[in-house]
Design a protein around this motif. Structure first.
Motif, mmCIF file in Angstrom:
data_model
loop_
_atom_site.group_PDB
_atom_site.id
_atom_site.type_symbol
_atom_site.label_atom_id
_atom_site.label_comp_id
_atom_site.label_asym_id
_atom_site.label_seq_id
_atom_site.Cartn_x
_atom_site.Cartn_y
_atom_site.Cartn_z
ATOM 1 N N GLY A 164 0.878 -1.217 0.063
ATOM 2 C CA GLY A 164 -0.066 -0.004 0.065
ATOM 3 C C GLY A 164 0.791 1.304 -0.035
ATOM 4 O O GLY A 164 2.079 1.273 0.436
ATOM 5 N N GLY A 165 0.222 2.294 -0.611
ATOM 6 C CA GLY A 165 0.785 3.788 -0.531
ATOM 7 C C GLY A 165 1.072 4.189 0.882
ATOM 8 O O GLY A 165 0.100 4.095 1.650
ATOM 9 N N GLY A 166 2.151 5.211 1.067
ATOM 10 C CA GLY A 166 2.140 5.692 2.354
ATOM 11 C C GLY A 166 1.234 7.175 2.438
ATOM 12 O O GLY A 166 1.162 7.712 1.469
ATOM 13 N N GLY A 167 0.392 7.368 3.458
ATOM 14 C CA GLY A 167 -0.399 8.287 3.611
ATOM 15 C C GLY A 167 0.373 9.561 3.661
ATOM 16 O O GLY A 167 1.485 9.997 3.692
ATOM 17 N N GLY A 168 -0.195 10.882 3.131
ATOM 18 C CA GLY A 168 0.304 11.962 3.099
ATOM 19 C C GLY A 168 0.052 13.095 4.103
ATOM 20 O O GLY A 168 -0.549 12.688 4.995
ATOM 21 N N HIS A 169 0.337 14.391 3.803
ATOM 22 C CA HIS A 169 0.281 15.444 4.898
ATOM 23 C C HIS A 169 -1.010 16.372 4.179
ATOM 24 O O HIS A 169 -1.023 16.583 2.767
ATOM 25 C CB HIS A 169 1.531 16.159 4.807
ATOM 26 N N ASP A 181 -3.956 19.283 3.279
ATOM 27 C CA ASP A 181 -3.823 20.541 2.645
ATOM 28 C C ASP A 181 -3.790 21.828 3.524
ATOM 29 O O ASP A 181 -3.712 22.830 2.721
ATOM 30 C CB ASP A 181 -4.757 20.638 1.683
ATOM 31 N N GLN A 182 -3.717 21.618 5.020
ATOM 32 C CA GLN A 182 -4.068 22.749 5.797
ATOM 33 C C GLN A 182 -2.748 23.311 6.320
ATOM 34 O O GLN A 182 -2.810 24.591 7.075
ATOM 35 C CB GLN A 182 -5.126 22.469 6.869
ATOM 36 N N GLY A 183 -1.808 22.512 6.252
ATOM 37 C CA GLY A 183 -0.469 23.150 6.619
ATOM 38 C C GLY A 183 -0.185 22.875 8.025
ATOM 39 O O GLY A 183 0.598 23.609 8.631
ATOM 40 N N TYR A 184 -0.827 22.305 8.868
ATOM 41 C CA TYR A 184 -0.346 21.893 10.334
ATOM 42 C C TYR A 184 0.680 21.211 10.283
ATOM 43 O O TYR A 184 1.070 20.277 9.685
ATOM 44 C CB TYR A 184 -1.772 21.317 10.851
ATOM 45 N N TYR A 185 1.093 21.820 11.612
ATOM 46 C CA TYR A 185 2.555 20.765 12.017
ATOM 47 C C TYR A 185 2.501 19.512 12.162
ATOM 48 O O TYR A 185 3.408 18.765 12.061
ATOM 49 C CB TYR A 185 3.064 21.887 13.144
ATOM 50 N N ASN A 186 1.295 19.120 12.677
ATOM 51 C CA ASN A 186 1.024 17.702 13.015
ATOM 52 C C ASN A 186 0.258 16.812 11.895
ATOM 53 O O ASN A 186 -0.186 15.615 12.266
ATOM 54 C CB ASN A 186 0.116 17.633 14.442
ATOM 55 N N ASP A 187 0.319 17.178 10.894
ATOM 56 C CA ASP A 187 -0.379 16.252 9.845
ATOM 57 C C ASP A 187 0.459 15.205 9.116
ATOM 58 O O ASP A 187 0.769 15.352 7.955
ATOM 59 C CB ASP A 187 -1.142 17.164 8.725
ATOM 60 N N SER A 188 0.813 14.509 9.967
ATOM 61 C CA SER A 188 1.979 13.292 9.516
ATOM 62 C C SER A 188 1.072 12.058 9.028
ATOM 63 O O SER A 188 0.085 11.726 9.480
ATOM 64 C CB SER A 188 2.837 12.840 10.500
ATOM 65 N N GLY A 189 1.542 11.303 7.839
ATOM 66 C CA GLY A 189 0.721 10.214 7.474
ATOM 67 C C GLY A 189 1.237 8.911 7.898
ATOM 68 O O GLY A 189 2.383 8.899 8.397
ATOM 69 N N GLY A 190 0.481 8.030 7.481
ATOM 70 C CA GLY A 190 0.697 6.674 8.287
ATOM 71 C C GLY A 190 1.282 5.827 7.095
ATOM 72 O O GLY A 190 1.267 6.233 6.080
ATOM 73 N N GLY A 191 2.150 4.833 7.454
ATOM 74 C CA GLY A 191 2.775 4.057 6.548
ATOM 75 C C GLY A 191 1.666 2.978 6.021
ATOM 76 O O GLY A 191 0.750 2.670 6.252
ATOM 77 N N GLY A 192 2.151 2.686 4.465
ATOM 78 C CA GLY A 192 1.490 1.868 3.851
ATOM 79 C C GLY A 192 1.624 0.229 4.467
ATOM 80 O O GLY A 192 2.751 -0.084 4.728
ATOM 81 N N GLY A 193 0.593 -0.578 4.278
ATOM 82 C CA GLY A 193 0.707 -1.752 4.477
ATOM 83 C C GLY A 193 1.273 -2.582 3.513
ATOM 84 O O GLY A 193 1.216 -2.506 2.551
ATOM 85 N N ALA A 194 2.145 -3.848 3.975
ATOM 86 C CA ALA A 194 2.747 -4.800 3.111
ATOM 87 C C ALA A 194 1.470 -5.567 2.346
ATOM 88 O O ALA A 194 0.402 -5.563 2.834
ATOM 89 C CB ALA A 194 3.659 -5.628 3.769
ATOM 90 N N GLY A 195 1.926 -5.864 1.135
ATOM 91 C CA GLY A 195 1.232 -6.804 0.302
ATOM 92 C C GLY A 195 1.119 -8.239 0.959
ATOM 93 O O GLY A 195 1.898 -8.662 1.796
ATOM 94 N N GLY A 196 -0.329 -8.963 0.592
ATOM 95 C CA GLY A 196 -0.320 -10.103 1.193
ATOM 96 C C GLY A 196 0.796 -11.355 0.954
ATOM 97 O O GLY A 196 1.292 -11.030 -0.304
ATOM 98 N N TYR A 197 1.054 -12.044 1.766
ATOM 99 C CA TYR A 197 2.121 -12.883 1.600
ATOM 100 C C TYR A 197 1.818 -14.191 1.972
ATOM 101 O O TYR A 197 1.296 -14.741 2.973
ATOM 102 C CB TYR A 197 3.087 -12.384 2.678
ATOM 103 N N ARG A 198 1.808 -15.129 0.889
ATOM 104 C CA ARG A 198 1.431 -16.415 1.039
ATOM 105 C C ARG A 198 2.380 -17.448 0.364
ATOM 106 O O ARG A 198 3.047 -17.350 -0.733
ATOM 107 C CB ARG A 198 -0.051 -16.836 0.204
ATOM 108 N N ALA A 247 -2.917 6.012 6.063
ATOM 109 C CA ALA A 247 -4.098 7.341 6.102
ATOM 110 C C ALA A 247 -3.396 8.577 5.805
ATOM 111 O O ALA A 247 -2.138 8.670 6.221
ATOM 112 C CB ALA A 247 -4.713 7.351 7.567
ATOM 113 N N THR A 248 -3.999 9.499 5.376
ATOM 114 C CA THR A 248 -3.364 10.952 5.315
ATOM 115 C C THR A 248 -3.766 11.555 6.389
ATOM 116 O O THR A 248 -4.920 11.744 6.932
ATOM 117 C CB THR A 248 -3.896 11.673 4.004
ATOM 118 N N GLY A 249 -2.714 12.394 6.837
ATOM 119 C CA GLY A 249 -3.049 13.475 8.281
ATOM 120 C C GLY A 249 -3.847 14.493 7.872
ATOM 121 O O GLY A 249 -3.500 15.302 7.064
ATOM 122 N N THR A 250 -4.969 14.737 8.595
ATOM 123 C CA THR A 250 -5.592 15.834 8.467
ATOM 124 C C THR A 250 -6.191 16.438 9.808
ATOM 125 O O THR A 250 -6.530 15.571 10.811
ATOM 126 C CB THR A 250 -6.986 15.534 7.708
#
Length: 313
Positions: free
Chosen positions: A59-64, A66-83, A145-148
């Protein structure tokens, strides 16, 4: 339940097949697919058992936001399923090895899933795409998740093969983790304080780290020796953080191709984060918080891989 190679009907002496990059090691012939193609069995000696490792795109990593807040940090993307069905190895979520597959003459479609894109402007990062072969499907990793600042806009990681990490947001609305899929991966991390730092994406071998004063690291991947040597794949993406007191407060991706999170020292299109490694199913790193107005994306997840092997001796 684990099954040894060559149990059931059919040996593999004399089997011939094409597709992917072909190598040999330890008495096995190995077909590695880094892009979608076909595995074609041209001579099966009456039916042959094959082992596999099938990993979806991260999965892609979350973004920051659009409001420019100092604390809008994104969550890491999850790994692909592994079988995997390789004897003595472990499938995602630390589950048991799956059954080997018996193949006969014919063409078997192989799909290698791409990594999910990271988006900003308060949208979730995209999940990775599924990988499949031999009737087995691994599910794409959940986007971070994208930080908002406004809770209705997001902060919740996507579910997938492994779950995406939560993002920072309003202090009264902690972000929620994305869930993994049983037998394929682990859940992402959660933001406990609800602001400043993001949480890590889940990995094939471990959950994403929760966020507190420090951002959450990506979950660890798993090692597999299907190619003849042990290689870690399926790491979760690290989450974004902030640069407090001159020290970067970002987190690393999980061992196994997970991308690193960013920090607010880099207000750039990818927020200082890095992408998941290609053909590992690693999750993308989340963007760091940034005091400047404007939206910044995290980084893309890594593409998946399909590996098939059979004994030749």
């Amino acid at each position: 339940m684990q099954q040894q190679m060559l149990v059931g009907t059919g040996g593999s002496a004399g089997m011939e097949a094409t597709g992917g990059s072909i190598t040999e090691s330890g008495g096995y012939r190995i077909h590695t697919f880094t892009t979608s193609s076909n595995f074609v069995v041209t001579s099966d000696n009456g039916g042959t058992n094959v082992e596999y490792l099938i990993i979806a795109g991260g999965g892609g990593g979350g973004g920051h936001g659009d409001q420019g807040y100092y604390n809008d940090s994104g969550g890491g993307g999850g790994a692909g399923g592994y079988r995997t069905s390789v004897s003595g190895q472990t499938s995602g979520g630390n589950s048991s090895t799956e059954s080997v597959i018996n193949v006969t003459n014919g063409t078997y479609s192989v799909v290698v899933g791409g990594g999910g894109a990271s988006t900003s402007m308060n949208n979730q990062a995209s999940n990775g795409s599924d990988s499949s072969a031999l009737g087995i499907t691994s599910i794409g990793g959940g986007g971070g998740a994208t930080g908002t600042w406004n809770p209705p806009r997001g902060n919740v990681g996507n579910s997938g093969g492994s779950g995406g990490g939560a993002a920072s947001g309003h202090s009264n609305s902690p972000g929620q983790r994305g869930q993994g899929t049983a037998g394929q991966g682990h859940q992402g991390g959660q933001t406990n304080n609800g602001f400043q730092t993001g949480a890590g994406g889940g990995g094939a071998g471990g959950a994403g780290g929760d966020a507190g004063q420090q951002s959450g690291a990506g979950g660890v991947g798993l090692s597999n020796n299907i190619t003849g040597s042990a290689v870690f794949r399926g790491g979760g993406g690290g989450s974004g953080g902030v640069n407090g007191n001159g020290n970067p407060n970002k987190s690393l991706g999980g061992n196994g191709g997970g991308g690193d999170g960013g920090d607010n020292a880099v207000c750039a299109p990818v927020g200082g984060s890095t992408a998941g490694q290609a053909n590992t199913g690693g999750g993308g790193g989340g963007a760091g918080g940034c005091t400047q107005a404007g939206a910044y994306s995290g980084s893309a997840g890594g593409s998946g891989v399909v590996i098939i092997r059979y004994a030749i001796t």
